[in-house]
Design a protein around this motif. Structure first.
Motif, short mmCIF file in Angstrom:
data_model
loop_
_atom_site.label_atom_id
_atom_site.label_comp_id
_atom_site.label_asym_id
_atom_site.label_seq_id
_atom_site.Cartn_x
_atom_site.Cartn_y
_atom_site.Cartn_z
N HIS A 137 1.57 -0.24 -4.79
CA HIS A 137 2.81 -0.08 -5.54
C HIS A 137 3.43 -1.46 -5.74
N THR A 138 3.75 -1.81 -6.98
CA THR A 138 4.34 -3.11 -7.27
C THR A 138 5.81 -3.11 -6.85
N LEU A 139 6.14 -4.01 -5.93
CA LEU A 139 7.51 -4.13 -5.45
C LEU A 139 8.31 -5.16 -6.24
N PHE A 140 7.64 -6.27 -6.59
CA PHE A 140 8.30 -7.39 -7.25
C PHE A 140 7.48 -7.83 -8.46
N ARG A 175 0.83 -1.19 0.00
CA ARG A 175 0.00 0.00 0.00
C ARG A 175 0.87 1.25 0.00
N ARG A 176 0.54 2.19 -0.86
CA ARG A 176 1.31 3.44 -0.89
C ARG A 176 1.00 4.28 0.35
N LYS A 177 2.02 4.99 0.80
CA LYS A 177 1.81 5.96 1.86
C LYS A 177 1.11 7.18 1.27
N ASP A 213 -4.52 8.89 -7.74
CA ASP A 213 -4.69 8.02 -6.58
C ASP A 213 -5.73 8.60 -5.62
N TRP A 214 -5.66 9.92 -5.42
CA TRP A 214 -6.64 10.57 -4.55
C TRP A 214 -8.03 10.46 -5.15
#
Length: 237
Positions: free
Chosen positions: A84-87, A61-63, A71-72
């Motif tokens: 947010h895609t990390l991997f 989850r994005r901060k 996003d808003w």
């Protein structure tokens, strides 16, 4: 790609080395906290049939400080918090290392698979045709798809960054060796994913021209030397 906290390993997925088949096989033994990246839709169907766990923990989850205007808007109108895609599928060792703690990177067993560069280039050529539905020229395929791209996935600053490199040509035995080391109860069942894109049984030496073979040899000189790969004629196999 899989990061297993349950068995303390990182499987780095290279291209055209039966990585999807390995992923499906290993996902059967993953835990709820393990990172599993998504596959193509038809491969996810196969994974489910095989009893493997689906994609999980590859996003975060994005901060609020990371939100974009869109996003808003989605949060207000749809109640959806952006992720947010990390991997992802073919993420590199360098990118993985930057996204996990040094303790995990240094202590987990890291492995991947390689394949004869000439055979892999031909496999990639036919895979692109099946995926895109366009008849691509082989010369263009070699120019547009770096034959050395796999080395860049499992190396960092030109050095191999994994603990074990298995070979596609010895896939089942090498995967079994890894699983025995990690105490994974792998029974030798390895599904054949993406194995139908190559529509010919011709040997790669009957498909590649001398110039194309030399180009691959030059581009993949590190893999050829590291893993003692040879350009063999069909009659020698």
């Amino acid at each position: 790609m899989i990061i297993s906290h349950k068995y303390k390993y990182i499987f780095i997925k290279t291209t055209k080395t039966a990585g999807t088949s390995v992923e499906i096989a290993l996902s059967k033994f993953c835990g709820e906290d393990d990172v599993i990246t998504p596959l193509m839709a038809k491969d996810e169907v196969m994974r489910k049939k095989q009893g493997g766990m689906g994609p999980q923990n590859f996003e975060h989850r994005r901060k609020l400080s990371e939100y974009y205007k869109g996003d808003w808007w989605r949060l207000v109108t749809q109640g959806k918090r952006p992720k947010h895609t990390l991997f992802w599928n073919h993420i590199t060792a360098k990118q993985i290392k930057a996204r996990i703690s040094p303790d995990i990177w240094n202590s987990y067993y890291k492995f991947c698979f390689v394949r004869n560069p000439w055979d892999r280039a031909v496999s990639r050529y036919f895979w692109n045709i099946e995926r895109d539905g366009v008849q691509e020229n082989l010369d263009d395929s070699l120019q547009n798809n770096d034959p050395n791209s796999n080395f860049e996935i499992y190396s960092i600053d030109g050095q191999v960054a994994v603990d074990f490199v298995g070979k596609y040509e010895n896939l089942l035995a090498d995967l079994t060796t890894v699983c025995e080391k990690l105490d994974i109860p792998f029974g030798g069942e390895l599904p054949r994913a993406k194995g139908t894109s190559r529509k010919t049984k011709k040997h790669y030496s009957d498909i590649l021209s001398a110039a194309q073979a030399d180009y691959i040899r030059q581009k993949c000189s590190q893999e050829v030397e590291l893993f003692d790969y040879q350009y063999a004629k069909a009659s020698q196999v």
